[in-house]
Enzyme design. Structure first.
Site, PDB file in Angstrom:
ATOM      1  N   ASN A   9      14.908   0.443  10.595  1.00  0.00           N
ATOM      2  CA  ASN A   9      14.003   0.320  11.742  1.00  0.00           C
ATOM      3  C   ASN A   9      13.877  -1.173  12.047  1.00  0.00           C
ATOM      4  O   ASN A   9      13.165  -1.883  11.352  1.00  0.00           O
ATOM      5  CB  ASN A   9      12.641   0.936  11.395  1.00  0.00           C
ATOM      6  N   LYS A  11      12.566  -2.596  14.497  1.00  0.00           N
ATOM      7  CA  LYS A  11      11.329  -2.964  15.224  1.00  0.00           C
ATOM      8  C   LYS A  11      11.662  -3.930  16.356  1.00  0.00           C
ATOM      9  O   LYS A  11      12.721  -3.808  16.969  1.00  0.00           O
ATOM     10  CB  LYS A  11      10.277  -3.512  14.248  1.00  0.00           C
ATOM     11  N   HIS A  94       5.552   6.239  14.514  1.00  0.00           N
ATOM     12  CA  HIS A  94       5.454   5.132  13.557  1.00  0.00           C
ATOM     13  C   HIS A  94       4.010   4.620  13.549  1.00  0.00           C
ATOM     14  O   HIS A  94       3.354   4.601  14.585  1.00  0.00           O
ATOM     15  CB  HIS A  94       6.425   4.009  13.937  1.00  0.00           C
ATOM     16  N   GLU A  96       2.837   1.782  13.534  1.00  0.00           N
ATOM     17  CA  GLU A  96       2.584   0.689  14.487  1.00  0.00           C
ATOM     18  C   GLU A  96       2.358   1.241  15.890  1.00  0.00           C
ATOM     19  O   GLU A  96       1.559   0.706  16.657  1.00  0.00           O
ATOM     20  CB  GLU A  96       3.751  -0.309  14.442  1.00  0.00           C
ATOM     21  N   GLU A 166       5.375   7.148   5.355  1.00  0.00           N
ATOM     22  CA  GLU A 166       5.245   5.692   5.261  1.00  0.00           C
ATOM     23  C   GLU A 166       3.771   5.311   5.065  1.00  0.00           C
ATOM     24  O   GLU A 166       3.023   5.195   6.046  1.00  0.00           O
ATOM     25  CB  GLU A 166       5.762   5.027   6.543  1.00  0.00           C
ATOM     26  N   GLY A 172       5.685  -3.468   5.377  1.00  0.00           N
ATOM     27  CA  GLY A 172       5.772  -4.903   5.637  1.00  0.00           C
ATOM     28  C   GLY A 172       4.924  -5.748   4.710  1.00  0.00           C
ATOM     29  O   GLY A 172       4.729  -6.940   4.942  1.00  0.00           O
ATOM     30  N   SER A 212       8.271  -1.112   2.514  1.00  0.00           N
ATOM     31  CA  SER A 212       8.796  -2.132   1.605  1.00  0.00           C
ATOM     32  C   SER A 212       9.907  -1.614   0.690  1.00  0.00           C
ATOM     33  O   SER A 212       9.963  -1.967  -0.497  1.00  0.00           O
ATOM     34  CB  SER A 212       7.667  -2.782   0.798  1.00  0.00           C
TER      35      SER A 212
HETATM   36  P1  PGA Z   1       9.141  -2.253   5.894  1.00  0.00           P
HETATM   37  O1  PGA Z   1       8.899  -1.302   7.176  1.00  0.00           O
HETATM   38  O2  PGA Z   1      10.368  -1.733   5.204  1.00  0.00           O
HETATM   39  O3  PGA Z   1       9.339  -3.637   6.463  1.00  0.00           O
HETATM   40  O4  PGA Z   1       7.929  -2.138   5.046  1.00  0.00           O
HETATM   41  C1  PGA Z   1       9.100   0.073   7.093  1.00  0.00           C
HETATM   42  C2  PGA Z   1       8.781   0.711   8.411  1.00  0.00           C
HETATM   43  O5  PGA Z   1       7.815   0.299   9.056  1.00  0.00           O
HETATM   44  O6  PGA Z   1       9.492   1.636   8.852  1.00  0.00           O
END
Ligand code: PGA
Length: 248
Positions: A9, A11, A94, A96, A166, A172, A212
């Site tokens: 992803n 982003k 997601h 976000e 997630e 993140g 992560s």
């Molecule tokens: P990350 O993000 O691996 O940077 O923690 C995962 C995601 O948001 O899909």
């Protein structure tokens, strides 16, 4: 046997040249036979990334789409646009999107229906924030997200759904759920699916872990029986890291 899925992803990252370069590098990776690799790329680069990976088994996903098929929605991207381009997957829900763009379970149910109606496969995200985890309400929280966003679907529609668990506190942050925490929730999700759709359907569903995932923790996470791979943010932005995760 369920295949493993390594989904990136990206982003809102990468310039055009960087996106093409990264996609080209991932397309050059030798992918294990039981593994599906998907790149979740910014919409503006979908076409170019699709070209860059053509001839390789790498699949392409959009990171969002609108709930309506067309109309006066300036700046938005529809599921019919994606399917007209031959895009196979879309990431929906997601955290976000849920948090910064106020996407509710009801809206995500609508988006899911629209995307499936256009022949897209949906990577449907769920996961709890830290206070919910600390209060030990994470299983109920995720159950609500799935009941409200997905469980209106019939079992044949479910074949085109991949669930990504997630936990928000792991996204993140560099803090990963332990393999036991991931397995616990994935098992709970599979139990919810079994209760609703039966063991056969539940046994075929892919449940990815996200939050992560890195080269050094991917093997242990993906080694858990109900973890069918990962949705990877930060570590999917570097080809070497993502390749290591694909191999894991
Ligand atoms: P990350 O993000 O691996 O940077 O923690 C995962 C995601 O948001 O899909």
């Amino acid at each position: 046997m369920r295949k493993k899925i390594a989904a990136g992803n990206w982003k809102m990252n990468k310039t055009e040249a960087e996106a093409i370069d990264l996609a080209t590098k991932v397309a050059g990776v030798t992918i294990p036979e039981d593994t599906v690799v998907i790149l979740g790329v910014p919409a503006v680069y979908l076409s170019q990334v699709q070209k860059a990976v053509s001839g390789s088994p790498v699949k392409v996903a959009a990171q969002n789409c609108h709930q309506k098929l067309s109309g006066a929605f300036t700046g938005e991207i529809s599921a019919s646009m994606l399917s007209s381009m031959g895009i196979e997957y879309v990431i929906l829900g997601h955290s976000e999107r849920r948090e910064y763009f106020a996407e509710s379970d009801a809206l995500l149910a609508e988006k899911t229906d629209t995307a499936l109606g256009q022949g897209l496969k949906v990577i449907f995200c769920c996961g709890e924030p830290l206070p919910v985890r600390e209060a030990e309400n994470h299983v109920d929280y995720v159950k609500k997200q799935l009941e409200n966003g997905l469980f209106h679907l019939d079992s044949s529609a479910l074949e085109n759904i991949i669930i990504a668990y997630e936990p928000i506190w792991a996204i993140g942050t560099g803090v990963t759920a332990s393999q036991e925490q991931a397995q616990e929730m994935h098992h709970e999700i599979r139990t919810m699916l079994t209760d609703k759709y039966g063991a056969e359907v539940a046994g075929k569903m892919h449940i990815l872990y996200g939050g992560s995932v890195k080269p050094d923790n991917a093997s242990e996470l993906f080694g858990e029986p109900d973890v069918d791979g990962g949705l990877v943010g930060g570590a999917s932005l570097k080809s070497a890291d993502f390749e290591a995760i694909i191999q894991a």
